[in-house]
Design a protein around this motif. Structure first.
Motif: not given
Length: 183
Positions: A38, A42, A86, A93, A116
């Motif tokens: 992940q 990402t 997600t 995001l 993020l």
């Protein structure tokens, strides 16, 4: 580990740079659930979004839309769907990284969203350094300098898209966790 990713993938990358394994199992509606990988996926998503944004800022909308095509695709019902969905960090995001153009006003509210945001700023800063090295600080941009910058951005995009990964697909979530723990 953003610096390591940037150095390995962008600055020192060999063709088909190997970034490890991704372990997935089928989820609802044929969408894969990710058990291992992940963070790497990402990170790749954020890096591609930063490239898209810089291409857009130098009036390369078609190239920006081309990069967006790796982040968002049409589903069977012809609706736009992000390639990476997600269960957490969802609003930030989607609205601030994956959306093109960006949607207004979602702020970070969780530690995950803050991470993020930091990653987004990291890639934007590195790409701004590259932009400055090609275009300088002048308000008037030469066509040749912009072409050279765009060529470099395409090169970086292709380095990211050319990453090698071992894709491990299993039938159930339990199987995926067994593989994950074994790896």
């Amino acid at each position: 580990q953003l610096e390591d990713f940037w150095d390995d993938v962008v600055l020192e990358s060999e063709e088909d740079y190997f970034i490890g394994s991704v372990v997935v199992f089928p989820g609802p509606e044929g969408v894969f659930e990710i058990v291992d990988g992940q963070q790497r996926i990402t990170t790749i998503t954020i890096a591609l979004a930063a490239i898209r944004d810089l291409l857009d800022s130098v009036d390369e909308g078609d190239l920006a839309k081309g990069v967006q095509g790796f982040l968002e695709r049409r589903d069977k019902r012809n609706r736009d769907q992000f390639v990476l969905n997600t269960q957490t960090s969802h609003p930030y995001l989607k609205s601030q990284i994956q959306s093109y153009p960006k949607k207004a006003g979602t702020e970070t509210v969780t530690p995950e969203e803050e991470a993020l945001s930091i990653a987004r700023s990291f890639f934007a800063d590195r790409l701004d350094d590259i932009r400055a090295s090609y275009l300088g600080e002048s308000a008037e941009l030469s066509a040749k300098a912009v072409r050279n910058l765009v060529a470099r951005l395409e090169e970086i995009r292709d380095q990211i898209l050319g990453l090698s990964v071992v894709h491990i697909e299993v039938d159930t979530e339990d199987d995926a966790y067994v593989i994950f723990e074994t790896l």
